[in-house]
Scaffold this active site. Structure first.
Site, PDB file in Angstrom:
ATOM      1  N   LYS A   1     -27.187  -1.985 -13.462  1.00  0.00           N
ATOM      2  CA  LYS A   1     -27.589  -2.491 -14.789  1.00  0.00           C
ATOM      3  C   LYS A   1     -27.765  -4.006 -14.761  1.00  0.00           C
ATOM      4  O   LYS A   1     -28.181  -4.600 -15.748  1.00  0.00           O
ATOM      5  CB  LYS A   1     -26.518  -2.158 -15.834  1.00  0.00           C
ATOM      6  CG  LYS A   1     -26.087  -0.700 -15.852  1.00  0.00           C
ATOM      7  CD  LYS A   1     -26.794   0.102 -16.900  1.00  0.00           C
ATOM      8  CE  LYS A   1     -26.090   1.446 -17.050  1.00  0.00           C
ATOM      9  NZ  LYS A   1     -26.928   2.430 -17.700  1.00  0.00           N
TER      10      LYS A   1
ATOM     11  N   HIS B   1     -20.219   5.934 -24.706  1.00  0.00           N
ATOM     12  CA  HIS B   1     -20.963   6.713 -23.703  1.00  0.00           C
ATOM     13  C   HIS B   1     -20.018   7.798 -23.176  1.00  0.00           C
ATOM     14  O   HIS B   1     -18.800   7.602 -23.136  1.00  0.00           O
ATOM     15  CB  HIS B   1     -21.344   5.740 -22.586  1.00  0.00           C
ATOM     16  CG  HIS B   1     -22.259   6.275 -21.534  1.00  0.00           C
ATOM     17  ND1 HIS B   1     -21.826   7.087 -20.506  1.00  0.00           N
ATOM     18  CD2 HIS B   1     -23.593   6.094 -21.326  1.00  0.00           C
ATOM     19  CE1 HIS B   1     -22.847   7.370 -19.713  1.00  0.00           C
ATOM     20  NE2 HIS B   1     -23.929   6.792 -20.195  1.00  0.00           N
TER      21      HIS B   1
ATOM     22  N   CYS C   1     -26.456   9.969 -23.396  1.00  0.00           N
ATOM     23  CA  CYS C   1     -25.050  10.253 -23.032  1.00  0.00           C
ATOM     24  C   CYS C   1     -24.102   9.827 -24.150  1.00  0.00           C
ATOM     25  O   CYS C   1     -22.995   9.334 -23.893  1.00  0.00           O
ATOM     26  CB  CYS C   1     -24.649   9.588 -21.719  1.00  0.00           C
ATOM     27  SG  CYS C   1     -25.528  10.246 -20.308  1.00  0.00           S
TER      28      CYS C   1
ATOM     29  N   ASP D   1     -15.706  -1.359 -21.489  1.00  0.00           N
ATOM     30  CA  ASP D   1     -16.845  -0.830 -20.736  1.00  0.00           C
ATOM     31  C   ASP D   1     -17.975  -1.857 -20.856  1.00  0.00           C
ATOM     32  O   ASP D   1     -18.612  -1.975 -21.900  1.00  0.00           O
ATOM     33  CB  ASP D   1     -17.233   0.533 -21.350  1.00  0.00           C
ATOM     34  CG  ASP D   1     -18.570   1.044 -20.833  1.00  0.00           C
ATOM     35  OD1 ASP D   1     -19.247   0.329 -20.079  1.00  0.00           O
ATOM     36  OD2 ASP D   1     -18.943   2.169 -21.216  1.00  0.00           O
TER      37      ASP D   1
ATOM     38  N   GLN E   1     -23.229  -2.388 -20.464  1.00  0.00           N
ATOM     39  CA  GLN E   1     -24.419  -2.928 -21.138  1.00  0.00           C
ATOM     40  C   GLN E   1     -24.305  -4.413 -21.451  1.00  0.00           C
ATOM     41  O   GLN E   1     -25.271  -5.009 -21.923  1.00  0.00           O
ATOM     42  CB  GLN E   1     -24.685  -2.155 -22.440  1.00  0.00           C
ATOM     43  CG  GLN E   1     -25.069  -0.709 -22.228  1.00  0.00           C
ATOM     44  CD  GLN E   1     -26.411  -0.545 -21.513  1.00  0.00           C
ATOM     45  OE1 GLN E   1     -27.256  -1.439 -21.510  1.00  0.00           O
ATOM     46  NE2 GLN E   1     -26.597   0.597 -20.880  1.00  0.00           N
TER      47      GLN E   1
HETATM   48  N1  PMP Z   1     -21.178   3.034 -20.361  1.00  0.00           N
HETATM   49  C1  PMP Z   1     -22.306   2.630 -20.930  1.00  0.00           C
HETATM   50  C2  PMP Z   1     -22.237   1.889 -22.235  1.00  0.00           C
HETATM   51  C3  PMP Z   1     -23.527   2.883 -20.321  1.00  0.00           C
HETATM   52  O1  PMP Z   1     -24.660   2.479 -20.904  1.00  0.00           O
HETATM   53  C4  PMP Z   1     -23.558   3.566 -19.095  1.00  0.00           C
HETATM   54  C5  PMP Z   1     -24.871   3.882 -18.397  1.00  0.00           C
HETATM   55  N2  PMP Z   1     -25.863   4.369 -19.243  1.00  0.00           N
HETATM   56  C6  PMP Z   1     -22.340   3.972 -18.524  1.00  0.00           C
HETATM   57  C7  PMP Z   1     -21.172   3.677 -19.184  1.00  0.00           C
HETATM   58  C8  PMP Z   1     -22.285   4.694 -17.218  1.00  0.00           C
HETATM   59  O2  PMP Z   1     -22.780   3.889 -16.194  1.00  0.00           O
HETATM   60  P1  PMP Z   1     -23.039   4.495 -14.738  1.00  0.00           P
HETATM   61  O3  PMP Z   1     -23.841   5.747 -14.931  1.00  0.00           O
HETATM   62  O4  PMP Z   1     -23.804   3.414 -14.048  1.00  0.00           O
HETATM   63  O5  PMP Z   1     -21.714   4.742 -14.127  1.00  0.00           O
END
Ligand code: PMP
Length: 408
Positions: free
Chosen positions: A228, A124, A366, A202, A205
């Site tokens: 999440k 991401h 993203c 990270d 998910q």
């Molecule tokens: N890493 C991953 C794998 C994600 O799916 C996301 C959110 N889509 C993020 C990071 C970023 O999370 P946040 O926008 O809640 O900071």
């Protein structure tokens, strides 16, 4: 404690699931973007504002003591859930802030020009940009560990990358938000550790898809977002190993993170307070604690098995549709199905599904470098949580059939 998975009772815990949109009952299949909230979380936040709101830290009156103990309790619940200690749990805004904290406080001060940070193709943007900022600031290099056709990591290529003596840090997702790939982080972290490489996972998910034991994963840092995992937005956690955190400078300066301040010199509080400048998101922390307690009372293995059954049903149903391609088929993947349909733009797919009350996400999620690797600009993505039902998956398949027919 619930010992088996009772879907109807679980769905009853999430009031939004009863809503209708466009005259159809909501089928919320966008859980990778954000999760819905159970009454336990909504009530905890409402109760906080109705009965116990005050600022935390140093309040000596009863109201403030109540807030303080709820805040402390939330950190303990989270630490216990992850099998770590409370000093290793830093409250942040979410995964994005957690990864930026590691990049700015750890990498910027511990890595030197020419040192290498390894990421993977499936990251991401939140796990790419923080390292690019450090690259601009310090002259580190970034190298990318490739993926195989099914969306799993090419483990041989990763090991070859890690063998380079200049590699100092590996940051990778536990579960890919676009492909659903579950990276075998226990093995990967062990391989990195053998080579003295610091590991960042990270967990945005993975946090909602099953129990997370950080002692077992043994990574140096782990990041996730509350929203999440059935908790509010604007709260998240960075876990860091005690020794590493102790050796890291503050990320931001302000109140509540100091030992002593003079105009000449300031000494800082130990972790985690050192990294929590200013009034924290108390309601968020309380909501996150309530969410973790809520899932702690579910049979998480049964919930995960239910999600896997939904994934199987969706995969079988979608694979049978003409012109539809699923992106990501790594063995043991999480309940995320990214797909494209020949001749139909993903946004049009989502608009058609919306007319049926079905909420999915479309776009690059993203993950633009991953999309470039796949040779596409966007996918449509259905992502499931344990409160989704077989009926909702069946509606997804039927609505996609209708959509395809409309474009023929
Ligand atoms: N890493 C991953 C794998 C994600 O799916 C996301 C959110 N889509 C993020 C990071 C970023 O999370 P946040 O926008 O809640 O900071």
């Amino acid at each position: 404690m619930t010992t088996t998975f009772d879907l109807e009772s679980v769905r009853g815990d999430f009031p939004i699931l009863e809503k209708s949109f466009r005259g159809k009952s909501l089928a919320y299949l966008d859980n990778a973007a954000t999760s819905q909230k159970p009454n336990a979380v909504i009530d905890a936040i409402a109760n906080h504002y109705r009965n116990s709101n005050a600022n935390v830290h140093r309040g000596v009156y009863a109201l403030a003591e109540g807030t303080e103990s709820a805040y402390v309790h939330a950190r303990k619940v989270i630490a216990d859930h992850l099998a770590v200690s409370t000093e290793e749990i830093i409250f942040v805004r979410g995964t994005t802030e957690a990864l930026n904290l590691v990049a700015q406080s750890y990498a910027r001060t511990h890595l030197n020009e020419g040192d290498i940070v390894v990421l993977t193709t499936m990251e991401h943007h939140a796990n790419i940009l923080p390292w690019q900022l450090v690259k601009t600031q310090t002259g580190i290099e970034i190298e990318i560990s490739p993926i195989l056709e099914d969306g799993s990591l090419d483990r041989d290529a990763l090991c070859a990358l890690l063998d380079q003596p200049k590699v100092k840090l590996l940051s990778l997702c536990h579960v890919s938000n676009s492909l659903g790939t579950v990276n075998p982080v226990v093995e990967i972290v062990a391989e990195a550790k053998e080579r003295g490489v610091v590991t960042v996972v990270d967990g945005a998910q993975s946090i909602s898809h099953g129990p997370i034991d950080l002692r077992e994963i043994d990574c140096d840092f782990f990041a996730f977002s509350g929203h999440k995992v059935f908790a509010p937005m604007g709260i998240g956690v960075l876990y860091g190993k005690r020794d590493l955190l102790a050796d890291m400078p503050p990320y931001q300066g302000g109140g509540d993170m100091i030992d002593e301040v003079t105009f000449e010199k300031t000494t800082f509080a130990p972790p985690p307070q050192r990294f929590e400048a200013g009034t924290p998101n108390v309601e968020g922390a309380i909501g996150l604690g309530a969410a973790i307690e809520y899932i702690g009372n579910l049979d998480l293995a049964a919930a995960a098995a239910h999600e896997q059954a939904l994934l199987e049903q969706a995969t079988d149903g979608l694979e049978a549709l003409p012109g539809l391609t699923i992106h990501g088929s790594a063995p043991g993947k999480a309940a995320v199905v990214s797909f494209t349909i020949d001749g139909i733009h993903p946004h049009d797919i989502a608009t058609f599904l919306d007319a049926e009350g079905i909420a999915i996400r479309t776009g690059h999620h993203c993950c633009q470098p991953l999309m470039e690797h796949l040779g596409i600009s966007a996918t449509a993505r259905a992502s499931f949580a344990f409160y989704n039902s077989k009926e909702e998956v069946a509606r997804l398949v039927e609505a996609l059939k209708k959509t395809i027919a409309c474009f023929q």
